[in-house]
Every structure is written in C-alpha cells, then in structure tokens.
Design an enzyme around this catalytic site. Sequence first.
Site, short mmCIF file in Angstrom:
data_model
loop_
_atom_site.label_atom_id
_atom_site.label_comp_id
_atom_site.label_asym_id
_atom_site.label_seq_id
_atom_site.Cartn_x
_atom_site.Cartn_y
_atom_site.Cartn_z
N ASP A 20 0.83 -1.21 0.00
CA ASP A 20 0.00 0.00 0.00
C ASP A 20 0.86 1.26 0.00
O ASP A 20 1.98 1.25 0.51
CB ASP A 20 -0.91 -0.02 1.24
N TRP A 25 2.73 8.08 -2.55
CA TRP A 25 4.12 8.23 -2.98
C TRP A 25 4.19 9.14 -4.21
O TRP A 25 5.03 10.02 -4.30
CB TRP A 25 4.70 6.84 -3.29
N ASN A 68 -11.14 -2.26 -5.21
CA ASN A 68 -10.37 -1.26 -5.96
C ASN A 68 -11.05 -0.82 -7.27
O ASN A 68 -10.65 0.17 -7.87
CB ASN A 68 -8.94 -1.75 -6.23
N TRP A 69 -12.10 -1.53 -7.69
CA TRP A 69 -12.86 -1.11 -8.88
C TRP A 69 -13.55 0.22 -8.63
O TRP A 69 -14.01 0.88 -9.58
CB TRP A 69 -13.92 -2.15 -9.25
N ARG A 188 1.93 -4.84 6.20
CA ARG A 188 1.27 -3.79 5.42
C ARG A 188 2.12 -2.54 5.46
O ARG A 188 2.53 -2.08 6.53
CB ARG A 188 -0.12 -3.47 5.97
#
Length: 242
Positions: A20, A25, A68-69, A188
């Site tokens: 993640d 970033w 995530n769609w 994570r």
Amino acid sequence: MAKDTSDTAQGPAHVAIIMDGNGRWAQQRGRPRLFGHHAGAKRVREIVESCPVLGVKYLTIFAFSTENWKRTQAEVSGLMRLFRKYFEKEAKALFKDGVRVRFIGDRIKLDEKLVTLMDNLELHTAGNDRVHLTIALNYGGRDEVTRAAQRMAIEIEEGRLTHAEVDAETLTRFLDTRFLPDPDLVIRTSGEARISNFLLWQSAYSEYEFVDTLWPDFTAAEFSEILSGFGARERRFGGAKV
Ligand code: IPE
Ligand code: IPE
Ligand code: MG
C-alpha cells in the site's frame, strides 16, 4: 543467484504483503497516481529475489482488491494495463529465478488478454519450486469465502458432498488459497493498520507488521529487518504457556 538458506531457517515460511501507498508516494512528488503504481511494480522483483536468501518459501502479494474497482476508470484501466505489461515483461526473470507464480482472486471480471497472460504464467512456471509467489488480483477475503460457499453448495446439491462433511478443513479446500499454508506474517506498508479484506480466513493466527514506509520505498533490507524481528515473537495459537 544468492545462496538459499537451509530449510530449517527460523523465519516465517509464508509472508503476505499488502503493498500500500503507491498513490501517496506519487502525490508527494506531484505526479499522477499511476506513476506510483509503476514505481510500486518495480519494487516487487527485489523482494521476490530476496525470499530464498531470507528463508521465505511462500510470498503472497496483494495487487488489486475487489473494492479497488471503485477508483476512477483511468486508474483502474491504467492498473490493468500495468498488470498486462508486468506479466509479459517479468515472465522470463521469474522463470529464471525459479519462481512458481499463481493467482488468487476472481478472474471473471478481468479482461481476456490479462487472464490468458495469468494462465500462461502459471503454466510456464508450474515446475518451479524455489519461491512460491502468489498474486492476489481482484481478490477479496469475503468474496473468496462466498465463492467457496457457493461451490460447496453446488457439490451438496449434486450429491458429491454432505452437509455433515462441511467443516473448517473442507472449507479450506474450496478457497482460492487451497495450495498454500496459512501466512505466518502479514506486512502492510504505508502506515494504515487494517486488513482491507486480505486473507481474512487464512490470517486468523498470523502475526502482523505495519510499517510507515510507502510501498515504492520498501526495500529488501527493510524486509530482512522485519523478518529478523519475527523470531522474537511468541506465537501461542490460543494455548497458554505453563
Ligand atoms: C496500493 O497503493 C496499490 C493498490 C491498491 C492497487 P494505493 O493506490 O492504495 O496507494 P494509496 O493508499 O492511495 O497511497
Ligand atoms: C489494499 O489497499 C489493497 C491493495 C494493496 C491492493 P487499499 O488502499 O485498497 O485499502 P484501503 O482502501 O486503504 O483500505
Ligand atoms: Mg491504499
């Protein structure tokens, strides 16, 4: 190729990673989110290559969730393009490194070209045994358990399974991860301390490590450091020390 550690190494045999922080970033650099996804994809090779040296036999990575769609169409299609490019480009290196690649998640929503590349990669690397890399793509823990329950229901309807045979072990055989041991450690990145629907059933007794590093900055050195801390953890699996 670095020397593999012995099979008796103390570290976790199965590590799962929620990669993640790609978007943040990129945002920190004033770039579009996809720039972060490309940088994130580039990190994967170093981590996979470090596995045999660190005694990690199974590495499972979360690439795209069933949720995530919900992202913009541009981000979703950019990610799908990136996956296609990545599987095409990395196939040779993965094979050469002795990596066996498998996928978990529902393929039904993925485009045909991508699914063909995934099938080919699985087929092509099926004889490898140095590292078992599992890529979670359109994967959600609840979705996986739901699909497993549906398949069990079909088998019961068809008389191949009875309701009395449905126990935890049977359910495990219907999961996408049926070929995997449970993860010993789930990492994570990016500072979020949640599971986000990853390996819900399988991580019942996994150790968790949440690190602030954004995924595109995650290195083999940091990975190794986390793994060395793993040995100090006392896993009790519900039992008690007497
Ligand atoms: C993880 O990075 C990659 C995917 C979910 C595909 P994110 O895209 O979630 O990055 P952040 O959390 O927005 O920074
Ligand atoms: C989890 O990250 C999914 C992947 C890393 C592929 P998300 O960024 O989608 O999770 P949330 O939305 O922050 O919980
Ligand atoms: Mg995120």
